[in-house]
Design a protein around this motif. Structure first.
Motif, PDB file in Angstrom:
ATOM      1  N   ASN A   1       0.816  -1.219   0.000  1.00 12.76           N
ATOM      2  CA  ASN A   1       0.000   0.000   0.000  1.00 12.76           C
ATOM      3  C   ASN A   1       0.849   1.267   0.000  1.00 12.76           C
TER       4      ASN A   1
ATOM      5  N   SER B   1     -10.217   0.521  -2.194  1.00  9.33           N
ATOM      6  CA  SER B   1     -10.245   1.934  -2.558  1.00  9.33           C
ATOM      7  C   SER B   1     -11.352   2.656  -1.809  1.00  9.33           C
TER       8      SER B   1
ATOM      9  N   PHE C   1     -10.151   9.961  -4.928  1.00  7.45           N
ATOM     10  CA  PHE C   1     -10.210   8.499  -5.016  1.00  7.45           C
ATOM     11  C   PHE C   1      -8.830   7.986  -4.636  1.00  7.45           C
TER      12      PHE C   1
ATOM     13  N   SER D   1      -1.913   2.731 -12.364  1.00  7.82           N
ATOM     14  CA  SER D   1      -3.284   3.210 -12.453  1.00  7.82           C
ATOM     15  C   SER D   1      -3.343   4.539 -13.197  1.00  7.82           C
TER      16      SER D   1
ATOM     17  N   PHE E   1      -6.604   4.431  -3.921  1.00 11.07           N
ATOM     18  CA  PHE E   1      -6.530   2.968  -4.060  1.00 11.07           C
ATOM     19  C   PHE E   1      -5.245   2.481  -3.414  1.00 11.07           C
TER      20      PHE E   1
END
Length: 562
Positions: free
Chosen positions: A230, A251, A244, A281, A246
């Motif tokens: 993470n 998420s 947002f 991403s 993730f």
């Protein structure tokens, strides 16, 4: 300049012997013909070596509005192949390798002639974060050792200038190593996460303290070897002014003003995606068609669970992931749609191209991020066709340069993509290792730059230097063959991100509203374009502006949104 690596495929050493066989077969099937530094295959793109020895191996790369490229690696790892100018040296008694270091660990390249000028960075930028500010300054945050709370700025200048890094008096409130940044609508930068730092803060802080983020505790994978999954969370600013975020497989939607998590999204299946698992991403291009309200996020690649730990001895490597997850995060009940890439990939970089497609480039098939924990380079980029209902993935022409851990890829203003870096070693090693430190710079030209597309290619002849949000502006352009201007053209803008560790921090692209092309004197066309409505949709910054005719983009003009 020291080490000059050749372009021989034999220099790619791979512990798994099948790689070279697969590459040779793939090239034969694709009809590739090699020339000096270039692959000739227009329909799937072409490759060209730009610089045979850049002097350093960039782990952080950013393209400035002055049409230069900033490269950063790190201090505290010994000599590079690029000396500082005028006898300058960095004196640091805490450096583990060179107390007196006369080598550059950052540089800037002139895109007009590929000339490289060394820069002087004073503190360790290993695995740091960054973001371009509204005025075009590059702000660089965190790192390791003496740079772990550092904030540095680079004010871009013309390629002939002498601009350099400045260590500011500003510091982060806690250590920020492997963190992510995002420029906010109010022109502050939010700094999120990092190694053992489940929190976020703002620069400038303006009296605000560090805010805890339980989500980063909940998504942390822990084992004795420190696999995290993470670090470097994926962060995208949504048009409603929230974030947002993730991390690992989960998420959330964060209201950073009220410090509240206002939505939790479904788990993305397939395994961990963030560092050290090495997925990537992007937020897909926003569009005026729906008022910039609909948002889709794409997450591709990653490592198998436990891949980092298993690769500790550098002898066993688990297969990377082969899936992408795509989700419309603005739906009332969002769900991930899972798609399969042509090849397994971790440490791949994802870029938004001006034709609104996604390029996935660089990476490996086995292992994870970190030094020496991956093998079998993925040499073929993949084009993800954003708006194609099926058969989205198209395999592109293969590179001959492995780019794995500590590599980057950035979109250039002429429409090419420039990969850089790749150093899977603790220090620079140019031989006697499976994957030597990479100093070459090359460029990939997507199919829209093929000679067959020349009749369609626009050339921007007039655009504003700056424009206020919500207002209209005029763009004029010429086309080699005016008969190809059929119906509307697209005007696309994208900001320039800070690219590191398989993720382009802050990247966003928008399709703007335009009038139909109008023929004017001199064989030109003009369109009236409406700028994004507010800073939630497009924070104040410099943006590349493209005219796209029949999916063929012009070179970009830089426009500052104010």
């Amino acid at each position: 300049m020291g080490h000059d690596h050749t372009l021989l495929r034999s220099s790619v050493r791979c512990p798994l012997p099948s790689m070279s066989i697969r590459l040779a077969v793939a090239l034969l099937l694709m009809g590739v013909v090699a020339r000096e530094g270039q692959t000739v295959l227009a329909q799937t793109g072409t490759w060209q070596v730009l610089v045979k020895n850049s002097g350093l191996s960039s782990m952080h790369t950013a393209v400035t509005h002055m049409n230069t490229v900033v490269f950063l690696e790190r201090t505290n790892q010994g000599a590079t192949s690029l000396l500082l100018p005028d006898g300058k040296c960095r004196n640091d008694p805490s450096d583990q390798y060179l107390k007196k270091d006369c080598y550059a660990h950052s540089s800037v390249m002139n895109l007009a002639n590929n000339a490289i000028r060394p820069l002087m960075i004073l503190t360790d930028t290993q695995c740091s974060a960054g973001q371009f500010m509204a005025d075009g300054d590059l702000q660089q945050i965190g790192g390791n050792f003496n740079g772990i709370r550092g904030v540095r700025t680079f004010t871009p200048c013309p390629a002939t200038g002498k601009c350099d890094w400045v260590e500011t008096a500003t510091k982060t409130q806690v250590d920020r190593w492997y963190s992510t940044t995002q420029l906010l609508p109010d022109q502050r930068v939010i700094v999120i996460g990092g190694r053992t730092v489940p929190s976020y803060e703002f620069i400038p802080a303006k009296g605000l303290k560090v805010q805890p983020l339980q989500f980063l505790k909940d998504t942390l994978t822990t084992d004795k070897n420190g696999q995290a999954d993470n670090w470097y969370p994926y962060v995208h600013l949504l048009p409603d002014g929230t974030l947002f975020i993730f991390a690992n497989t989960k998420s959330i939607k964060l209201n950073f003003v009220t410090n509240q998590v206002v939505k939790e999204y479904p788990i993305l299946p397939g395994g961990p995606r963030n560092y050290p698992s090495g997925g990537s991403s992007v937020m897909l291009p926003l569009s005026f068609v729906d008022g910039f309200k609909s948002v889709e996020v794409l997450v591709c690649g990653g490592a198998a669970a436990g891949a980092f730990t298993i690769a500790e001895g550098r002898t066993k490597f688990l297969a990377c992931q082969q899936t992408c997850g795509r989700m419309r995060v603005t739906d009332a009940a969002p769900k991930w749609s899972v798609e399969t890439m042509p090849v397994k990939r971790c440490m791949g970089d994802m870029l938004l191209l001006p034709d609104q497609n996604v390029l996935i480039i660089n990476g490996a098939e086995f292992g994870s991020q970190s030094e020496g924990r991956a093998t079998t380079p993925v040499l073929t980029p993949v084009l993800y066709q954003t708006n194609t209902p099926s058969g989205r993935f198209v395999t592109m022409a293969a590179s001959t340069i492995p780019r794995m851990y500590h590599s980057t890829a950035n979109l250039l203003p002429d429409g090419r993509v420039m990969p850089a870096g790749s150093n899977s070693n603790r220090v620079h090693k140019y031989s006697k290792v499976p994957f030597p430190t990479e100093l070459r710079l090359d460029a990939f030209s997507p199919p829209y730059l093929a000679a067959s597309q020349n009749p369609k290619r626009p050339t921007i002849t007039l655009s504003p230097g700056s424009v206020k949000l919500g207002l209209t502006f005029l763009v004029r352009f010429a086309v080699t063959d005016p008969k190809t201007v059929i119906g509307n053209v697209d005007v696309i803008i994208n900001n320039s991100p800070f690219t590191t560790h398989s993720y382009s921090q802050g990247l966003r692209m928008l399709k703007l509203q335009t009038t139909a092309p109008k023929a004017v004197a001199g064989g030109l066309f003009e369109v009236t374009v409406t700028a994004p409505p507010n800073a939630n949709v497009a924070p104040n910054a410099y943006y590349m502006c493209w005219v796209v005719n029949q999916k063929t983009p012009s070179k970009a003009a830089w426009i500052r949104l104010t």
